[in-house]
Design a protein around this motif. Structure first.
Motif, PDB file in Angstrom:
ATOM      1  N   THR A 129       3.076 -12.802  -4.897  1.00 45.85           N
ATOM      2  CA  THR A 129       2.696 -12.139  -3.651  1.00 45.85           C
ATOM      3  C   THR A 129       2.737 -13.088  -2.464  1.00 45.85           C
ATOM      4  O   THR A 129       3.178 -12.714  -1.372  1.00 45.85           O
ATOM      5  CB  THR A 129       1.286 -11.531  -3.789  1.00 45.85           C
ATOM      6  OG1 THR A 129       1.261 -10.634  -4.906  1.00 45.85           O
ATOM      7  CG2 THR A 129       0.895 -10.769  -2.533  1.00 45.85           C
ATOM      8  N   THR A 156      -5.643  -3.729   4.308  1.00 39.52           N
ATOM      9  CA  THR A 156      -4.495  -4.631   4.392  1.00 39.52           C
ATOM     10  C   THR A 156      -3.443  -4.098   5.354  1.00 39.52           C
ATOM     11  O   THR A 156      -2.860  -4.847   6.153  1.00 39.52           O
ATOM     12  CB  THR A 156      -3.877  -4.830   2.989  1.00 39.52           C
ATOM     13  OG1 THR A 156      -4.886  -5.291   2.086  1.00 39.52           O
ATOM     14  CG2 THR A 156      -2.752  -5.846   3.034  1.00 39.52           C
ATOM     15  N   GLN A 187       0.376  -7.056  -6.369  1.00 40.34           N
ATOM     16  CA  GLN A 187      -0.742  -7.503  -5.541  1.00 40.34           C
ATOM     17  C   GLN A 187      -1.925  -7.842  -6.455  1.00 40.34           C
ATOM     18  O   GLN A 187      -2.306  -7.050  -7.317  1.00 40.34           O
ATOM     19  CB  GLN A 187      -1.150  -6.409  -4.549  1.00 40.34           C
ATOM     20  CG  GLN A 187      -0.190  -6.206  -3.396  1.00 40.34           C
ATOM     21  CD  GLN A 187      -0.384  -7.247  -2.297  1.00 40.34           C
ATOM     22  OE1 GLN A 187      -1.272  -8.092  -2.366  1.00 40.34           O
ATOM     23  NE2 GLN A 187       0.452  -7.181  -1.272  1.00 40.34           N
ATOM     24  N   PRO A 188      -2.534  -9.020  -6.290  1.00 38.73           N
ATOM     25  CA  PRO A 188      -3.643  -9.413  -7.189  1.00 38.73           C
ATOM     26  C   PRO A 188      -4.820  -8.437  -7.170  1.00 38.73           C
ATOM     27  O   PRO A 188      -5.502  -8.279  -8.192  1.00 38.73           O
ATOM     28  CB  PRO A 188      -4.050 -10.793  -6.645  1.00 38.73           C
ATOM     29  CG  PRO A 188      -2.831 -11.302  -5.941  1.00 38.73           C
ATOM     30  CD  PRO A 188      -2.162 -10.104  -5.361  1.00 38.73           C
ATOM     31  N   TYR A 189      -5.062  -7.754  -6.038  1.00 35.48           N
ATOM     32  CA  TYR A 189      -6.223  -6.876  -5.964  1.00 35.48           C
ATOM     33  C   TYR A 189      -6.103  -5.653  -6.886  1.00 35.48           C
ATOM     34  O   TYR A 189      -7.081  -4.941  -7.113  1.00 35.48           O
ATOM     35  CB  TYR A 189      -6.471  -6.434  -4.525  1.00 35.48           C
ATOM     36  CG  TYR A 189      -5.549  -5.369  -3.986  1.00 35.48           C
ATOM     37  CD1 TYR A 189      -5.850  -4.023  -4.153  1.00 35.48           C
ATOM     38  CD2 TYR A 189      -4.397  -5.703  -3.283  1.00 35.48           C
ATOM     39  CE1 TYR A 189      -5.017  -3.030  -3.637  1.00 35.48           C
ATOM     40  CE2 TYR A 189      -3.559  -4.732  -2.761  1.00 35.48           C
ATOM     41  CZ  TYR A 189      -3.872  -3.391  -2.945  1.00 35.48           C
ATOM     42  OH  TYR A 189      -3.041  -2.409  -2.440  1.00 35.48           O
ATOM     43  N   LEU A 190      -4.910  -5.431  -7.437  1.00 32.24           N
ATOM     44  CA  LEU A 190      -4.701  -4.277  -8.305  1.00 32.24           C
ATOM     45  C   LEU A 190      -5.099  -4.538  -9.759  1.00 32.24           C
ATOM     46  O   LEU A 190      -5.193  -3.593 -10.551  1.00 32.24           O
ATOM     47  CB  LEU A 190      -3.235  -3.840  -8.254  1.00 32.24           C
ATOM     48  CG  LEU A 190      -2.789  -3.157  -6.961  1.00 32.24           C
ATOM     49  CD1 LEU A 190      -1.277  -2.940  -6.959  1.00 32.24           C
ATOM     50  CD2 LEU A 190      -3.514  -1.837  -6.777  1.00 32.24           C
ATOM     51  N   ALA A 202      -3.577 -13.882 -12.990  1.00 34.89           N
ATOM     52  CA  ALA A 202      -3.959 -13.971 -11.578  1.00 34.89           C
ATOM     53  C   ALA A 202      -3.084 -14.984 -10.850  1.00 34.89           C
ATOM     54  O   ALA A 202      -2.644 -14.748  -9.715  1.00 34.89           O
ATOM     55  CB  ALA A 202      -5.434 -14.350 -11.463  1.00 34.89           C
ATOM     56  N   THR A 248      -9.906   0.136  -4.447  1.00 35.27           N
ATOM     57  CA  THR A 248      -8.483  -0.193  -4.357  1.00 35.27           C
ATOM     58  C   THR A 248      -7.853   0.416  -3.114  1.00 35.27           C
ATOM     59  O   THR A 248      -7.118  -0.254  -2.364  1.00 35.27           O
ATOM     60  CB  THR A 248      -7.750   0.306  -5.618  1.00 35.27           C
ATOM     61  OG1 THR A 248      -8.311  -0.338  -6.772  1.00 35.27           O
ATOM     62  CG2 THR A 248      -6.262   0.002  -5.544  1.00 35.27           C
ATOM     63  N   TRP A 256      -8.022  -2.497 -11.050  1.00 32.40           N
ATOM     64  CA  TRP A 256      -7.648  -1.087 -11.164  1.00 32.40           C
ATOM     65  C   TRP A 256      -6.811  -0.830 -12.412  1.00 32.40           C
ATOM     66  O   TRP A 256      -7.028   0.156 -13.134  1.00 32.40           O
ATOM     67  CB  TRP A 256      -6.881  -0.642  -9.922  1.00 32.40           C
ATOM     68  CG  TRP A 256      -6.113   0.632 -10.130  1.00 32.40           C
ATOM     69  CD1 TRP A 256      -4.768   0.788 -10.184  1.00 32.40           C
ATOM     70  CD2 TRP A 256      -6.664   1.944 -10.338  1.00 32.40           C
ATOM     71  NE1 TRP A 256      -4.437   2.093 -10.411  1.00 32.40           N
ATOM     72  CE2 TRP A 256      -5.579   2.830 -10.508  1.00 32.40           C
ATOM     73  CE3 TRP A 256      -7.957   2.444 -10.403  1.00 32.40           C
ATOM     74  CZ2 TRP A 256      -5.758   4.189 -10.730  1.00 32.40           C
ATOM     75  CZ3 TRP A 256      -8.146   3.804 -10.628  1.00 32.40           C
ATOM     76  CH2 TRP A 256      -7.047   4.666 -10.790  1.00 32.40           C
ATOM     77  N   TYR A 313      -9.073  -1.326   0.042  1.00 30.80           N
ATOM     78  CA  TYR A 313      -8.430  -2.626   0.278  1.00 30.80           C
ATOM     79  C   TYR A 313      -6.996  -2.438   0.749  1.00 30.80           C
ATOM     80  O   TYR A 313      -6.520  -3.176   1.629  1.00 30.80           O
ATOM     81  CB  TYR A 313      -8.458  -3.466  -1.001  1.00 30.80           C
ATOM     82  CG  TYR A 313      -8.101  -4.912  -0.754  1.00 30.80           C
ATOM     83  CD1 TYR A 313      -9.091  -5.846  -0.443  1.00 30.80           C
ATOM     84  CD2 TYR A 313      -6.784  -5.346  -0.820  1.00 30.80           C
ATOM     85  CE1 TYR A 313      -8.766  -7.179  -0.197  1.00 30.80           C
ATOM     86  CE2 TYR A 313      -6.449  -6.672  -0.576  1.00 30.80           C
ATOM     87  CZ  TYR A 313      -7.451  -7.583  -0.266  1.00 30.80           C
ATOM     88  OH  TYR A 313      -7.117  -8.889  -0.018  1.00 30.80           O
ATOM     89  N   TYR A 314      -6.296  -1.450   0.183  1.00 34.97           N
ATOM     90  CA  TYR A 314      -4.923  -1.173   0.622  1.00 34.97           C
ATOM     91  C   TYR A 314      -4.899  -0.809   2.103  1.00 34.97           C
ATOM     92  O   TYR A 314      -4.101  -1.351   2.882  1.00 34.97           O
ATOM     93  CB  TYR A 314      -4.318  -0.047  -0.218  1.00 34.97           C
ATOM     94  CG  TYR A 314      -3.157   0.638   0.469  1.00 34.97           C
ATOM     95  CD1 TYR A 314      -1.914   0.029   0.544  1.00 34.97           C
ATOM     96  CD2 TYR A 314      -3.325   1.885   1.071  1.00 34.97           C
ATOM     97  CE1 TYR A 314      -0.851   0.649   1.199  1.00 34.97           C
ATOM     98  CE2 TYR A 314      -2.277   2.508   1.728  1.00 34.97           C
ATOM     99  CZ  TYR A 314      -1.046   1.889   1.795  1.00 34.97           C
ATOM    100  OH  TYR A 314      -0.015   2.494   2.447  1.00 34.97           O
ATOM    101  N   THR A 340       0.154   3.360  -4.642  1.00 35.43           N
ATOM    102  CA  THR A 340      -0.631   2.176  -5.017  1.00 35.43           C
ATOM    103  C   THR A 340      -1.313   2.323  -6.367  1.00 35.43           C
ATOM    104  O   THR A 340      -1.123   1.483  -7.258  1.00 35.43           O
ATOM    105  CB  THR A 340      -1.663   1.853  -3.916  1.00 35.43           C
ATOM    106  OG1 THR A 340      -0.973   1.497  -2.717  1.00 35.43           O
ATOM    107  CG2 THR A 340      -2.555   0.693  -4.336  1.00 35.43           C
TER     108      THR A 340
END
Length: 384
Positions: free
Chosen positions: A191, A258, A273-276, A184, A251, A279, A254-255, A60
């Motif tokens: 995704t 999920t 993945q938007p959450y990255l 975004a 990060t 990071w 959240y991984y 990740t």
């Protein structure tokens, strides 16, 4: 400010003749760290199952490499050309062959390699040629060649990127904000595909500049404001290091959250993945901060300086060749796994891949056609 402090905070660079941009040694280390992580993520993926939660937790954060590459590409292109006028035809004539030639050579090689090894089994010669054409258009001959295809797209767009940067001078923060909103939106689309959008459409987006436009523009804007950004990074290295640790922890949390919610691990760690996004920005900034710290203490002629320079000179070649080295090591993976188990399997194959890749690169660099196979000029054979 003392002389030592001034030396530490000043950009590590060497004036070059002919009005060329100075050489930034920190970029060599940035490139080296990123390429080392590219090999690592490919090895982890090759030595672990797709459903392995721990392996995907390692992969990740390592997905930052593609974004870092395009940030570096935007930075280098703008830094080298920000003080000169760009003629598209001249720029394309000089730049495109440096990537297009290896792209064509390795696409054809891996197309043939997949036929010989049985990875691809077309029904006829006509189907085989259609497969080659598709690979050339989509960057699908092997899993790393999309990067070269997207790089060529950046080169094609670069003259207009420079025009955009100059036209928006004084408003670059708004330019980045708009690009970030678009980024975004693109990652959300990739995704969480809207109803009726096929997976194949999403996979084709991977090989376009669209999912990487923000990072390319981010590097380009940093280059336009290099002196100010470099000075700020020098004053805030501890802040960037702390942000790196904090964002990494968030990060991974959240991984895992999920995955525990029922998402397949490989999907939860998908690079788009938007959450990255936070990071990616944090790690790019932190690696640059570390690289400037190193370059400020670099001693010309030292072993470390020579090693980084040698590795940076071969970094593109190593990128091109390492998937082939990993493929050659593939038959050994089950035996090493049986003998040593995880995580030593990944560690052993990682260093074996690096060693075999370096040997292959050194051989290819000395053969006719080195420019096409390694992206670098041929090295002379040592005389007895």
């Amino acid at each position: 400010m003392t002389t030592a402090q001034a030396t530490l905070e000043a950009p590590s660079r060497i004036a070059r003749p002919g009005g060329k941009a100075p050489y930034l040694h920190q970029i060599d280390l940035f490139r080296l760290v990123t390429f080392a992580c590219v090999i690592l993520i490919h090895v982890v993926g090759a030595t672990n199952f797709a459903q392995d939660v721990g392996a995907n937790a390692v992969e990740t954060p390592l997905h930052f490499t593609r974004e870092a590459f395009f940030a570096l590409t935007g930075f280098v292109l703008v830094f080298q050309n920000r003080g000169r006028e760009i003629t598209p035809s001249d720029f394309w004539r000089k730049r495109l062959p440096l990537v297009a030639t290896p792209y064509l050579a390795w696409s054809m090689f891996f197309w043939a390699f997949s036929l010989v090894t049985g990875t691809q089994q077309p029904d006829s010669l006509e189907a085989s040629m259609r497969l080659l054409l598709k690979d050339l258009v989509t960057g699908g001959a092997w899993y790393h060649l999309y990067f070269l295809l997207v790089t060529m797209q950046v080169y094609l767009l670069f003259p207009w990127i420079m025009k955009l940067l100059r036209a928006t001078e004084g408003k670059h923060k708004w330019l980045l904000l708009g690009s970030g909103v678009l980024q975004a939106g693109v990652t959300l689309f990739m995704t969480y595909q809207p109803f009726g959008v096929g997976y194949e459409t999403i996979t084709h987006l991977y090989a376009t500049v669209l999912p990487y436009q923000f990072y390319t523009l981010f590097g380009a804007v940093v280059a336009m404001h290099f002196e100010a950004v470099h000075a700020w990074v020098g004053r805030h290295r501890l802040l960037l290091g702390g942000a790196l640790v904090a964002v990494l922890a968030g990060t991974e949390w959240y991984y895992l959250r999920t995955v525990h919610s029922g998402t397949f691990p490989q999907v939860a760690s998908d690079p788009f993945q938007p959450y990255l996004i936070p990071w990616f920005l944090a790690v790019i900034a932190a690696i640059y901060a570390f690289s400037t710290w190193w370059s400020g203490r670099r001693r010309e002629g030292s072993g470390g300086a020579r090693l980084v320079s040698w590795a940076a000179n071969r970094s593109f070649s190593i990128f091109l060749v390492h998937p082939l080295a990993l493929a050659f090591l593939g038959p050994l993976i089950p035996h090493v796994a049986e003998r040593f188990g995880a995580p030593w399997l990944s560690v052993i194959i990682y260093f074996a891949t690096i060693a075999l890749t370096i040997v292959m690169v050194e051989v290819l660099r000395r053969l006719p056609g080195s420019q096409a196979l390694t992206g670098r000029p041929r090295l002379r054979l040592a005389k007895a």
